[in-house]
Design a protein around this motif. Structure first.
Motif, PDB file in Angstrom:
ATOM      1  N   THR A  84     -40.538  36.089  47.662  1.00  0.00           N
ATOM      2  CA  THR A  84     -39.246  35.536  47.665  1.00  0.00           C
ATOM      3  C   THR A  84     -38.090  34.669  46.319  1.00  0.00           C
ATOM      4  O   THR A  84     -38.112  34.524  46.375  1.00  0.00           O
ATOM      5  CB  THR A  84     -40.117  33.483  48.241  1.00  0.00           C
ATOM      6  OG1 THR A  84     -41.165  32.900  47.442  1.00  0.00           O
ATOM      7  CG2 THR A  84     -40.961  33.751  49.543  1.00  0.00           C
ATOM      8  N   HIS A  86     -39.287  33.011  44.180  1.00  0.00           N
ATOM      9  CA  HIS A  86     -39.837  31.672  43.886  1.00  0.00           C
ATOM     10  C   HIS A  86     -41.442  31.918  42.975  1.00  0.00           C
ATOM     11  O   HIS A  86     -42.712  31.679  43.933  1.00  0.00           O
ATOM     12  CB  HIS A  86     -39.608  30.564  44.595  1.00  0.00           C
ATOM     13  CG  HIS A  86     -38.438  29.865  45.150  1.00  0.00           C
ATOM     14  ND1 HIS A  86     -37.678  30.922  46.388  1.00  0.00           N
ATOM     15  CD2 HIS A  86     -37.211  29.673  44.899  1.00  0.00           C
ATOM     16  CE1 HIS A  86     -36.970  30.495  46.463  1.00  0.00           C
ATOM     17  NE2 HIS A  86     -36.140  29.449  45.923  1.00  0.00           N
ATOM     18  N   ASN A  87     -41.413  31.583  41.766  1.00  0.00           N
ATOM     19  CA  ASN A  87     -42.629  32.105  41.221  1.00  0.00           C
ATOM     20  C   ASN A  87     -43.322  30.707  40.801  1.00  0.00           C
ATOM     21  O   ASN A  87     -42.529  29.938  39.639  1.00  0.00           O
ATOM     22  CB  ASN A  87     -42.322  32.954  39.965  1.00  0.00           C
ATOM     23  CG  ASN A  87     -42.202  34.201  40.536  1.00  0.00           C
ATOM     24  OD1 ASN A  87     -42.199  34.580  41.501  1.00  0.00           O
ATOM     25  ND2 ASN A  87     -41.278  35.065  39.562  1.00  0.00           N
ATOM     26  N   SER A  88     -44.170  30.799  39.563  1.00  0.00           N
ATOM     27  CA  SER A  88     -44.785  29.782  39.513  1.00  0.00           C
ATOM     28  C   SER A  88     -45.810  29.914  37.955  1.00  0.00           C
ATOM     29  O   SER A  88     -46.034  30.237  38.323  1.00  0.00           O
ATOM     30  CB  SER A  88     -46.375  29.315  40.070  1.00  0.00           C
ATOM     31  OG  SER A  88     -46.534  27.650  39.505  1.00  0.00           O
ATOM     32  N   THR A 118     -36.551  36.246  39.349  1.00  0.00           N
ATOM     33  CA  THR A 118     -36.649  34.738  39.746  1.00  0.00           C
ATOM     34  C   THR A 118     -35.724  34.342  40.595  1.00  0.00           C
ATOM     35  O   THR A 118     -34.498  33.881  39.453  1.00  0.00           O
ATOM     36  CB  THR A 118     -37.767  34.445  39.037  1.00  0.00           C
ATOM     37  OG1 THR A 118     -38.544  35.092  37.952  1.00  0.00           O
ATOM     38  CG2 THR A 118     -38.232  32.662  39.156  1.00  0.00           C
ATOM     39  N   ALA A 120     -36.167  31.228  41.335  1.00  0.00           N
ATOM     40  CA  ALA A 120     -36.395  29.447  40.672  1.00  0.00           C
ATOM     41  C   ALA A 120     -38.269  29.669  39.936  1.00  0.00           C
ATOM     42  O   ALA A 120     -38.788  30.540  40.922  1.00  0.00           O
ATOM     43  CB  ALA A 120     -36.873  28.830  42.135  1.00  0.00           C
ATOM     44  N   TRP A 121     -38.359  29.395  39.473  1.00  0.00           N
ATOM     45  CA  TRP A 121     -39.569  28.779  38.663  1.00  0.00           C
ATOM     46  C   TRP A 121     -40.070  27.276  39.279  1.00  0.00           C
ATOM     47  O   TRP A 121     -39.417  26.530  39.078  1.00  0.00           O
ATOM     48  CB  TRP A 121     -40.060  29.101  37.524  1.00  0.00           C
ATOM     49  CG  TRP A 121     -39.442  30.186  36.790  1.00  0.00           C
ATOM     50  CD1 TRP A 121     -38.193  30.702  36.126  1.00  0.00           C
ATOM     51  CD2 TRP A 121     -40.698  31.016  36.908  1.00  0.00           C
ATOM     52  NE1 TRP A 121     -38.012  32.202  35.829  1.00  0.00           N
ATOM     53  CE2 TRP A 121     -40.275  31.877  35.881  1.00  0.00           C
ATOM     54  CE3 TRP A 121     -41.712  30.898  37.023  1.00  0.00           C
ATOM     55  CZ2 TRP A 121     -41.001  33.210  36.019  1.00  0.00           C
ATOM     56  CZ3 TRP A 121     -42.831  32.385  36.292  1.00  0.00           C
ATOM     57  CH2 TRP A 121     -42.570  33.324  36.133  1.00  0.00           C
ATOM     58  N   GLU A 122     -41.159  26.995  39.360  1.00  0.00           N
ATOM     59  CA  GLU A 122     -41.735  25.825  39.342  1.00  0.00           C
ATOM     60  C   GLU A 122     -43.123  25.548  38.541  1.00  0.00           C
ATOM     61  O   GLU A 122     -43.746  26.422  38.529  1.00  0.00           O
ATOM     62  CB  GLU A 122     -42.542  25.494  40.954  1.00  0.00           C
ATOM     63  CG  GLU A 122     -43.455  24.029  41.046  1.00  0.00           C
ATOM     64  CD  GLU A 122     -43.135  24.121  42.705  1.00  0.00           C
ATOM     65  OE1 GLU A 122     -44.642  23.856  42.528  1.00  0.00           O
ATOM     66  OE2 GLU A 122     -42.823  24.255  43.108  1.00  0.00           O
ATOM     67  N   GLU A 172     -39.061  22.195  38.061  1.00  0.00           N
ATOM     68  CA  GLU A 172     -37.996  23.440  38.322  1.00  0.00           C
ATOM     69  C   GLU A 172     -37.456  23.934  37.743  1.00  0.00           C
ATOM     70  O   GLU A 172     -36.219  22.783  37.463  1.00  0.00           O
ATOM     71  CB  GLU A 172     -37.701  23.074  39.995  1.00  0.00           C
ATOM     72  CG  GLU A 172     -36.881  24.295  41.129  1.00  0.00           C
ATOM     73  CD  GLU A 172     -36.766  24.208  42.861  1.00  0.00           C
ATOM     74  OE1 GLU A 172     -35.781  24.046  43.098  1.00  0.00           O
ATOM     75  OE2 GLU A 172     -38.248  24.547  42.952  1.00  0.00           O
ATOM     76  N   ALA A 174     -34.062  26.190  38.932  1.00  0.00           N
ATOM     77  CA  ALA A 174     -33.808  27.690  39.444  1.00  0.00           C
ATOM     78  C   ALA A 174     -32.200  27.867  38.935  1.00  0.00           C
ATOM     79  O   ALA A 174     -31.519  27.510  38.533  1.00  0.00           O
ATOM     80  CB  ALA A 174     -33.240  26.627  40.850  1.00  0.00           C
TER      81      ALA A 174
END
Length: 185
Positions: A84, A86-88, A118, A120-122, A172, A174
């Motif tokens: 995805t 979408h990384n953390s 990436t 988005a980062w969360e 977040e 993005a």
């Protein structure tokens, strides 16, 4: 390994044998923030040893030491989702003696450069960690997207162990300018 040569900040992958020292450094840094906010230390380490083990060994987990001039001055644990993008940013710390020197900002820029796909980062931080909130919002460009509290509980409270009242923020970041990745060919 990723280097910010002009600023001597290097990110070095942590090895399994390094995790005990990494864990101790992270817990010391988190305890210092807790003590600054509440005047006392928590009863046990935060995050707990078991919680850190879960972070270190989660699917997609990557752990780096933040190095400055050959010395370990912090660390980061990420979860990278290659499907995805979408990384953390699960855990991030700079040792207390190195705060206010721009090390965290340089390490964050190096991480962004390491993961250019990436979307988005969360990340999360307790409500009382004003230094973290300032760092994520004002230095790294994250936006606060959720405030967990009594009226809006965290859906994953087991990952926020040690936070008084369970109050925390979800952030977040993005990248609107990056096209969505497709695994279809």
């Amino acid at each position: 390994m990723r280097t910010d040569e002009a600023n001597r900040v290097i990110l070095v992958p942590a090895q399994e044998a390094d995790l005990t020292d990494f864990q101790r450094g992270l817990q010391d840094a988190f305890a210092a923030g807790f003590k600054a906010a509440f005047g006392t230390l928590p009863e046990g380490p935060i995050p707990s040893d078991a919680e850190l083990g879960d972070f270190f060994h989660a699917p997609g987990a990557v752990t780096y030491h933040i190095m400055l001039d050959g010395a370990r001055v912090g660390g980061v644990v990420l979860t990278i989702d290659t499907a995805t993008h979408h990384n953390s940013l699960d855990l991030f710390f700079v040792s207390a003696g190195h705060h206010g020197k721009g090390i965290g900002s340089r390490a964050w820029r190096a991480l962004e450069a390491m993961y250019p796909d990436t979307l988005a980062w969360e990340t999360h931080t307790p409500y009382f960690e004003k230094r973290n909130i300032h760092f994520y919002v004002n230095k790294c460009g994250f936006k606060i997207v959720e405030f967990y509290n009594l009226h809006h509980p965290d859906p994953h409270p087991e990952t926020r162990e040690g936070i008084p009242d369970g109050e925390s923020f979800r952030f977040e970041k993005a990248y609107a300018d990056r096209p969505a990745q497709s695994d279809e060919h």
